[in-house]
Design an enzyme around this catalytic site. Structure first.
Site, short mmCIF file in Angstrom:
data_model
loop_
_atom_site.label_atom_id
_atom_site.label_comp_id
_atom_site.label_asym_id
_atom_site.label_seq_id
_atom_site.Cartn_x
_atom_site.Cartn_y
_atom_site.Cartn_z
N GLU A 243 42.38 41.45 34.85
CA GLU A 243 41.56 40.29 34.49
C GLU A 243 40.77 40.54 33.21
O GLU A 243 39.54 40.64 33.23
CB GLU A 243 40.66 39.91 35.67
N GLU A 339 48.41 39.06 41.47
CA GLU A 339 47.24 39.05 42.35
C GLU A 339 46.91 37.67 42.87
O GLU A 339 46.79 36.72 42.10
CB GLU A 339 46.00 39.62 41.64
#
Length: 490
Positions: A243, A339
């Site tokens: 991220e 994810e």
């Protein structure tokens, strides 16, 4: 970012279900077969009435699907399905006795259960780590560009050992690693945890003071890959940063710009891997579908060194067709869904949906967040840790329980083997707020065909399937279920 979107993603409570009911016979046996897992929990990879050729006996609600099982319908090849092996996973699994752990891993990694063949793992601490947060070269906060203080430590060693056990059970297993943060001494804020200022690699990108720790960052990956391999865990791929657009405080994060990532890949990480004789691939991005410009900009710089792009599910307006758009621009670059969380309070079909959507849009594999936790959704960091991240497996009092999300993913992984070719198809549709039918199909290496059908209506649906090879198949798909048909070779 998963925490900001909790309220928007919660739905019906997931059910906690125990050991799986094994299919009565092999999914590769002669004749058509069908298996289902459902919201109610009475179906858990359970063998149900198989589809028949022709029209069969339609029920009151029917639905037409089609697949192109000829060469004109061939799309991407399957690499695998699985989840993230976090510190929480390793810690929870190691609470089990040796015999119980062996049984669990066998069910996760082999045909006795889910046949998972794609595992993500965290490089150092994540939000699903016990205190304190760490990396593999903290060195007391002192700069260590020569990596003399590099050490997996107890937690890194335990993780490498468990991944090696998994690889021993499934030789097809592909492992990819993602760091939540570089060591603090490599960063402008001198800390592993994120914050709003200077939560960046000290690589000269913001300071114009030279490359600084770019080379050290690259060597950090080299050292980690070599260390894991020394324990029998081959690392097939890495992402540079989990991220990269997340700078949240309270747990390890690190902001990384797209052009910065492209430069790091092209000029530092890829050359370092090559110089070390490592074949580990580099995957770009590793974040949400609402910022597709990021991986496109990385590709504009380092396309020759990027083998795949990794996507997460947390965009407010989630749209998996972003992957198809990316494929149209970069048809030779693989894509993965790396994810999506599986909270115990999530919708029953959440894992099915975040597996189905990417597969329909050129993803070669899917990894959930996370593989295993305790019954208390941990261990996790006391500040900023995820207290609602439930694993596909939960551990409690020396026993393990498969959650609904496990069965939903296994409806794909058990019947779409490594090397299967995803097929183009039509007929999938979901009505706003009132259910629908979604499907994806594959041609398997042995010639059989797999069709996974997600029914989110409150009633059974009778499916009529047409194939481009000239066959017609029909059968019932139970209400609020994911049902997998395995059709014999043509």
């Amino acid at each position: 970012m998963r925490y900001a979107l909790i309220a928007s993603m919660l739905g019906q409570a997931a059910i906690s279900v125990a050991m799986p009911s094994e299919p009565a016979h092999s999914p590769r046996a002669a004749g058509a077969q069908a298996y289902a897992s459902n919201q109610a929990g009475n179906y858990k990879l359970t063998s149900i009435a198989a589809p028949v050729q022709g029209n069969g006996s339609p029920g009151p609600s029917t639905w037409n699907l089609s697949i192109d099982d000829t060469s004109s319908g061939y799309k991407q090849k399957i690499v695998g399905f699985g989840a993230a092996v976090t510190d929480a996973t390793v810690s929870a699994f190691n609470e089990l006795s040796a015999s119980t752990l062996s049984q669990l891993l066998d069910e996760l990694m082999t045909g006795a259960g889910a046949s998972f063949s794609l595992m993500r793992h965290t490089i150092g601490a994540s939000d699903l780590s016990g205190d304190p947060a760490y990396t593999y070269d903290d060195n007391g906060g002192n700069a260590d560009p020569g990596m003399t203080g590099f050490n997996l430590g107890d937690r890194g060693t335990a993780m490498a050992t468990m991944l090696a056990q998994m690889k021993g059970l499934n030789s097809n297993l592909q492992i990819f690693g993602s760091p939540w943060s570089a060591p603090g001494w490599m960063k402008l804020n001198n800390a592993i945890d994120g914050n709003t200022n200077n939560n960046n690699l000290n690589d000269g990108y913001l300071t114009n003071n030279g490359a600084q720790y770019s080379a050290a960052f690259a060597q950090y990956f080299v050292k980690y890959i070599q260390a894991f391999e020394s324990h029998g865990a081959t690392i097939n791929a890495i992402t540079l940063q989990n991220e990269p657009l997340n700078s949240q405080a309270g747990y390890p994060t690190m902001y990384m710009f797209s052009y910065e990532q492209g430069d790091l890949i092209q000029n530092y990480v890829a050359p370092a891997l090559k110089a070390a004789g490592l074949s580990t691939k580099i995957w770009a991005y590793d974040h949400n579908t609402d910022q597709p410009d990021f991986p496109e900009q990385v590709m504009g710089i380092a396309a020759d060194d990027v083998s795949a792009v990794a996507w997460h599910c947390y965009a407010t307006n989630l749209d998996w067709t972003v992957l198809t758009n990316f494929h149209n621009s970069y048809p030779n670059t693989d894509q993965y869904m790396t994810e999506c969380w599986t909270p115990s309070t999530g919708a029953w079909n959440q894992a099915a949906s975040f597996t189905m959507g990417p597969l329909q849009n050129w993803a070669r594999g899917v990894a959930a967040w996370t593989l295993g936790t305790t019954a208390q959704d941990g261990p996790h960091l006391s500040s900023g840790g995820c207290g609602t991240c439930t694993g596909l497996v939960t551990i409690n009092n020396g026993q393990y329980t498969f959650q609904t999300a496990y069965y939903m993913m296994a409806q794909f992984s058990k019947f779409m083997p490594v090397g299967a070719t995803v097929l183009s198809g039509t007929g999938s549709y979901t009505y706003s707020g009132s259910g629908g039918v979604q499907s994806v199909a594959s041609l398997n290496p042995d010639g059989t065909r797999t069709v996974v059908i997600e029914n989110t209506f409150g009633n059974d649906i009778y499916i009529h399937l047409s194939t481009s090879s000239g066959q017609e198949w029909s059968g019932n798909v139970p209400t609020n279920s994911v049902t997998t048909w395995v059709l014999p070779a043509v």
